[in-house]
Design an enzyme around this catalytic site. Structure first.
Site: not given
Length: 617
Positions: A446, A511
């Site tokens: 990310d 996630e």
């Protein structure tokens, strides 16, 4: 002592086309482990050990996206004392390990620690542990002593970490904290792993959001945030009041095999101990002596360094050699093929295989007893179909499988993006039956240093979504696969897909991707909003999950909606115990599992929605 190589000496070297060299000669008393391995013995002056550890920590504390890889090893003996404790910090891509047959053979008096990393204002603010990845501590006895540190630092041994971090085969005397409460007070930390370890003092969990402790011993465990799982742990907390206390406890671990480890015997010979697989275990493997298993002399390994070709590695594997990957980054333009039963592939210092030109970095055949441990596998800038494939696709895998001797992955990590652009369809694909996955982090990054336009979406997320591509993190097609510590994050479709029968997961952490630009990008062809973080195929009849969490933070578009965190078939043999969803900041998950459980929109940020058991009894 083998000295640390300078940072400039750690070169990324493409391996693939070179001719195989003559048969490697390995000195069993003094193996050549390359420039990035440091070996201390009890005669090394304390000041020299301390200076070396300090210099390495200073180099690695902020080296999250670097190519540096290091292993620091201690031969049997005593290090540090009450008068002069040895106090070390452990940075990125660093392994610290004892070289004893038993953890008590290496006795360190002092501290071996990880503190919060301060990410802003020149390293003075935003001090958190969320990015404290890729480090290892194992196989030693630690007597905690903070003498000489400031008042707060002297109170405990801090191990403030998140993913791709393991503590194994430790015997700890004194306090330990899994958060750093000295740097700006308790701050975020997000997951880790303890196995085969013993503590004589309560373990302070603090702000750790999720954690797996397996086959260990402790007097007690204090607090937790969302998802704390204990499997085969003496002294584990009671989970009867879940979710008021977010604990999931299994009396025994269904399938386990401890990670192979290097040791130096009484004659000074180097060896690798390969623990045996076990079922329904509890407590440490070394309580009554040497861990059950087999010993392989170092001379039976091909000791690889980043300049070695895949052809040379495969030639040695085909000759029946095991493979030791010394610390470094190996750019792999062809496939490392692990074909023979009971072969051991052991990485040191987070040795990293990076795919080149869409290669599959490693395949493992359907042969029992193969162990791959301590290896990180990175996607490259051309799409790979898969990064690690265990067992050939299709076909009958049951003939080769041995339930008593499963193929095992210990501390095998995956990354898509981060230090460079990465692309893969699937990171880990398991086709074989009776496979054990013992701690993995499968990460589509990310954040990183890929030079994206930071004005394109949130911190370049529009460009990241289109460029750092990974559809599925883990795909399990084999039957009777067990995962203890399955951490999978940010993939663009189902993060985990489980097609095989009789699968078992002990702690799942996920996630969802941060970066879908629009709801259309995060909607399935049949119109379902988003992909579940954990998907068990519709035709599966038996599956078990103990302790699972799916988190949402749609920072690129706060209006994104995901229908379910978990999707499983409604079958009597499919059971989920202690599962939850949580909103980290933005986006929404409508339900925990199959339409059950309330939504977690941004207004619920930080407050999980739990389902104690699915289906309900």
């Amino acid at each position: 002592m083998l000295a640390l190589g300078a940072a400039a000496a750690i070169l990324t070297t493409t391996v693939g086309a070179a001719q195989a060299s003559p048969k490697q000669q390995v000195d069993p008393y003094d193996p050549d482990l390359g420039p990035n391995v440091t070996v201390f013995d009890p005669t090394t002056p304390q000041a020299e050990i301390q200076a070396t550890l300090d210099e390495l920590a200073d180099r690695q504390i902020d080296a999250e996206m670097s190519t540096n890889r290091y292993s620091v090893l201690f031969t049997p003996g005593e290090y540090g004392s009450a008068e002069d404790p040895l106090q070390a910090r452990v940075g990125y891509y660093t392994e610290v390990a004892g070289l004893g047959a038993d953890p008590g053979d290496v006795d360190v008096h002092g501290a071996i620690e990880v503190y919060n990393r301060c990410l802003e204002d020149g390293g003075t603010s935003n001090c958190i542990a969320l990015n404290n990845f890729w480090r290892t501590l194992s196989n030693l006895h630690l007597t905690v002593d903070g003498t000489g540190q400031d008042g707060c630092r002297a109170t405990t041994n801090f191990w403030a970490v998140s993913q791709a971090v393991s503590m194994r085969r430790l015997d700890v005397t004194g306090p330990i904290s899994l958060m750093d409460y000295c740097t700006a007070g308790p701050q975020y930390a997000s997951g880790g792993y303890i196995a085969d370890s013993r503590f004589d003092t309560e373990v302070l969990n603090g702000s750790q959001q999720q954690w797996l402790t397996r086959n260990s011993e402790m007097p007690s465990w204090s607090n937790g945030v969302w998802n704390q799982v204990f499997s085969g742990v003496e002294g584990a907390p009671d989970d009867s009041v879940f979710p008021e206390q977010p604990y999931t406890t299994l009396d025994t671990t269904p399938v386990s095999r401890e990670k192979p480890y290097l040791f130096v015997d009484d004659d000074g010979r180097w060896n690798v101990r390969v623990p045996s697989a076990q079922t329904e275990t509890r407590g440490v493997s070394w309580a009554d002596g040497l861990t059950e298993g087999r010993t392989i002399g170092i001379e039976d390994f091909f000791i690889a360094q980043p300049g070695d070709s895949v052809r040379e590695i495969n030639t040695n594997l085909s000759r029946g050699k095991h493979l030791l990957l010394t610390p470094g980054v190996y750019d792999v333009a062809d496939t490392i093929k692990v074909k023979h039963a009971d072969t051991v592939v052991l990485g040191m210092g987070h040795a990293t295989l990076t795919a080149v030109d869409g290669a599959v970095p490693m395949t493992v055949t359907d042969q029992p007893g193969i162990v791959v441990a301590g290896v990180t596998i990175d996607a490259g800038n051309a799409e790979s179909p898969v990064l690690l494939q265990v067992g050939k696709p299709n076909g009958d895998h049951s003939a080769q499988a041995d339930p008593a001797n499963p193929i095992t992955l210990n501390d095998v990590y995956f990354r898509v993006g981060g230090p460079h652009i990465g692309k893969t369809d699937t990171a880990l694909e398991v086709n074989a039956d009776h496979v054990l996955i013992d701690h993995t982090w499968v990460w589509r990054g990310d954040h990183g240093i890929e030079d994206f336009d930071l004005t394109d979406g949130f911190l370049g997320d529009d460009e990241r979504w289109a460029t750092n591509t990974g559809r599925t993190g883990v795909r399990i097609n084999g039957d009777d696969v067990t995962a203890t510590g399955l951490f999978v994050e940010h993939f663009q479709e189902f993060n985990t897909v489980w097609n095989g029968e009789r699968g078992t997961t002990v702690l799942y952490q996920n996630e969802l991707p941060y970066d879908p630009p629009t709801q259309a990008d995060w909607t399935r062809p049949d119109g379902t909003l988003g992909w579940a973080g954990y998907k068990v195929a519709d035709d599966v009849t038996e599956h078990t999950l103990h302790g699972g969490g799916v988190y949402v933070y749609n920072r690129n578009n706060t209006d994104i909606v995901t229908e379910n965190g978990f999707e499983v078939p409604d079958a009597p043999g499919v059971r989920l115990r202690h599962v939850m969803t949580v909103n980290l900041n933005d986006g929404t998950i409508n339900h925990v599992v199959n339409g059950v459980g309330d939504a977690v929109p941004p207004s619920t940020s930080g407050s999980p929605e739990y389902v104690v058991e699915y289906p309900a009894p």
